[in-house]
Every structure is written in structure tokens, then in C-alpha cells.
Design a protein around this motif. Structure first.
Motif, mmCIF file in Angstrom:
data_model
loop_
_atom_site.group_PDB
_atom_site.id
_atom_site.type_symbol
_atom_site.label_atom_id
_atom_site.label_comp_id
_atom_site.label_asym_id
_atom_site.label_seq_id
_atom_site.Cartn_x
_atom_site.Cartn_y
_atom_site.Cartn_z
ATOM 1 N N SER A 1 41.553 20.845 44.070
ATOM 2 C CA SER A 1 40.819 20.104 45.094
ATOM 3 C C SER A 1 39.729 21.006 45.673
ATOM 4 N N THR A 2 38.479 20.634 45.453
ATOM 5 C CA THR A 2 37.352 21.432 45.922
ATOM 6 C C THR A 2 36.169 20.521 46.225
ATOM 7 N N SER A 3 35.317 20.963 47.139
ATOM 8 C CA SER A 3 34.101 20.211 47.444
ATOM 9 C C SER A 3 32.922 20.703 46.616
ATOM 10 N N ASP B 1 33.851 30.052 45.411
ATOM 11 C CA ASP B 1 35.240 29.927 45.809
ATOM 12 C C ASP B 1 35.920 28.886 44.927
ATOM 13 N N GLN B 2 37.114 29.190 44.460
ATOM 14 C CA GLN B 2 37.934 28.326 43.608
ATOM 15 C C GLN B 2 37.428 28.249 42.166
ATOM 16 N N ALA B 3 36.351 28.991 41.855
ATOM 17 C CA ALA B 3 35.899 29.014 40.460
ATOM 18 C C ALA B 3 36.992 29.575 39.555
ATOM 19 N N GLY B 4 37.645 30.652 40.024
ATOM 20 C CA GLY B 4 38.716 31.235 39.224
ATOM 21 C C GLY B 4 39.842 30.260 38.968
ATOM 22 N N GLU B 5 40.182 29.428 39.977
ATOM 23 C CA GLU B 5 41.253 28.445 39.807
ATOM 24 C C GLU B 5 40.881 27.395 38.762
ATOM 25 N N VAL B 6 39.628 26.913 38.831
ATOM 26 C CA VAL B 6 39.195 25.890 37.883
ATOM 27 C C VAL B 6 39.123 26.457 36.470
ATOM 28 N N PHE B 7 38.583 27.668 36.328
ATOM 29 C CA PHE B 7 38.469 28.248 34.992
ATOM 30 C C PHE B 7 39.835 28.673 34.448
ATOM 31 N N LYS B 8 40.782 28.949 35.299
ATOM 32 C CA LYS B 8 42.147 29.203 34.835
ATOM 33 C C LYS B 8 42.702 27.946 34.167
#
Length: 303
Positions: free
Chosen positions: A95-97, A129-136
């Protein structure tokens, strides 16, 4: 349109009759947010003999139609302007904007197993921010086999200062190795007249990429004449918290020659930083309103 013309050129128009109608009427799909560009798209494709399906709607904030595709090629809008809120979609894991990160999640959602994608993303999408989570998630659900760092000014004059990349991935198999081609470092800034973008800018990359569209061709670093082509194992990427922007090795000599960047590039970088800061403040404000964190000002007043 270009893919259709490529196919006609390579088959010399000699396709089986039973494929002509499906090719023209049931092959090309898209979605556009604004009415006028959608009309222009339909008209352009019709004039080239195609009968596409171009829906009118928001790809990010609208639930997917349920269709899945073999190939997705997209250049999502740059920047962070938009609704500035996370889409209410159950098919998005993170969940990200961040609009760019949501487009990556959207593409993963609409791909068929075994389907492949090429997506243009700006640099700030790779370290946001949260790029690492999405690319994971991307590397777990897809083979992120190739990243192309585009030359500065690739999208001049439309977005002259935006630094961009193309990420290539195939859905349904985990990432083992990511190959990165740096077509930016020590490459003169692209301009509209004096130094326009040409196919020659990507000739070496195409050779390094290989003939397999899924990136499974045998690849060797020595295929690059200027050390622009390197591979990174998934464990190396994991150690970097999946921040793809850190996969760099060439020293950009233009950064040491004392010259300032192009004015458009400086302005774009400044806007990106300001918009990122604004998003952070909006996120903080929502947390305060929802009571997820204490209001530091109120707490100080009480003290």
C-alpha cells in the motif's frame, strides 16, 4: 502501432488469413485517463488499419477488469502529482501513494503467467520510500532480468530533466540475476536538435540483451565495449534492500568537470525533491489525524 508495423515488415504481410482478424481486432489493448488523448490514440490506430481496445479510465485507482495480457509495454506518467493516496485495491501487495510504484504493481497484476513487460520508470521510483518493498515482491513473483539506464534527456522536450530507466521482467519465475546496462554515464546529454536520440544509442544494448525477449539468452559482460553491462545476483540485491538505483559502477566524469547540469534537469530534480517532501508531510498528517502517532506539537503544549 510500431509493433504492428514491425510484424508486417518481417512477415512481408504474408500472414495466414485466420490470423489477420484476431491480430487487428483482438490483440492491442490499452487504457487512457483523459478523453482527448484516448480519441487521438483510437484515430491514429484506426488510420493504421487496427481496431484497438482503448478503455477510458484510471489504471491505478480503478479495479482491474480481470483481463490478463501476454505483453505489457508502458510509459506511465512521470512525477508524483495525482490523488496522493494509496489505491484501495486488494490486488496490490504494498500500500503506497507513489504513483510509479503502483504502476509497477498494476503491470504485475495484469500480466499472464509467463507474460513479459517493459516499463519506463524515473530514477526517483527506484529509491523512493517503499521502493525496496515493491521490488522485493517483483523479484519474488517475476524475473527482473534487465534494467536499462536511459541517457539523460531521453524524453526531451517533453520531460527534459527527468532521469529514466526501463525495467524488463517476466512473470511467474523468481529473479536470480539482474543485468544492468548503463547507457547514461559519460554519454552527452540528449538535445532536440544538436544531439537527438537515435537507434545507435541502443545498438550495443540490443546486442547485449540477446535474441530471447524473456532475457534468457546467454549473456557475457565482455559483450559491452565500455564496461556498460554487468550482472548482479539476487543476494547482492537483497543486501542492498532491493534498491535498484544502487546498482552502479561507472564513474560519471561529467560530474567532476565543474559544469552544472542542464537547467531543466536542475529544475526537475528540485521539483521531485519538493514533491517527495510534500508527500512525506501529507503521510505524516494522515497518521496524526488517524491517531497512529502522537501529535508532537500538542504534546509539547501539554508539557
Amino acid at each position: 502501432m510500431c509493433s504492428y508495423e514491425w510484424l508486417i515488415e518481417h512477415t512481408k504481410g504474408a500472414m495466414p488469413r485466420n490470423l489477420v482478424k484476431p491480430l487487428k481486432s483482438h490483440t492491442y489493448f490499452g487504457q487512457e485517463l483523459v478523453e482527448r488523448p484516448r480519441r487521438l490514440t483510437l484515430m491514429n490506430l484506426y488510420l493504421h488499419g487496427l481496431e484497438p481496445h482503448i478503455a477510458l479510465g484510471d489504471s491505478i485507482y480503478t479495479i482491474s477488469s480481470g483481463q490478463h495480457f501476454d505483453v505489457v509495454m508502458t510509459n506511465p506518467p512521470f512525477g508524483t502529482r495525482g490523488a496522493n493516496q494509496a489505491p484501495a485495491r486488494d490486488d496490490f501487495t504494498i500500500s503506497t501513494s507513489n504513483k510509479q510504484l503502483n504502476f509497477i504493481q498494476h503491470v504485475m497484476t495484469i500480466l499472464k503467467p509467463g507474460g513479459r513487460a517493459a516499463v519506463v520508470v524515473p530514477d526517483n521510483c527506484l529509491f523512493a520510500d517503499q521502493a525496496g518493498e515493491v521490488f522485493k515482491i517483483l523479484t519474488e513473483d517475476c524475473s527482473l532480468h534487465t534494467v536499462l539506464r536511459l541517457p539523460n534527456g531521453t524524453f526531451v522536450p517533453y520531460s527534459p530533466g527527468t532521469k529514466t530507466n526501463v525495467i524488463f521482467f517476466t512473470k511467474g519465475c523468481k529473479t536470480e540475476t539482474v543485468w544492468v546496462y548503463d547507457a547514461r554515464s559519460n554519454v552527452p546529454h540528449i538535445t532536440k536538435k544538436d544531439r537527438p536520440l537515435t537507434p545507435q544509442h541502443f545498438a550495443e544494448f540490443e546486442k547485449c540483451y540477446g535474441a530471447d525477449p524473456h532475457g534468457r539468452a546467454k549473456r557475457r559482460p565482455i559483450d559491452s565495449k565500455e564496461d556498460r553491462w554487468r550482472s548482479f545476483r539476487i543476494d547482492e540485491i537483497r543486501e542492498r534492500d532491493y534498491k535498484i538505483d544502487t546498482l552502479k559502477w561507472l564513474k560519471d566524469e561529467s560530474l567532476d568537470d565543474g559544469e552544472l547540469a542542464e537547467p531543466e534537469e536542475l529544475v526537475t530534480d528540485a521539483i521531485a525533491e519538493l514533491e517527495s517532501a510534500l508527500l512525506d508531510l501529507q503521510t505524516l498528517n494522515r497518521l496524526l489525524e488517524n491517531g497512529n502517532i502522537e501529535n508532537p506539537v500538542r504534546r509539547l503544549g501539554e508539557a
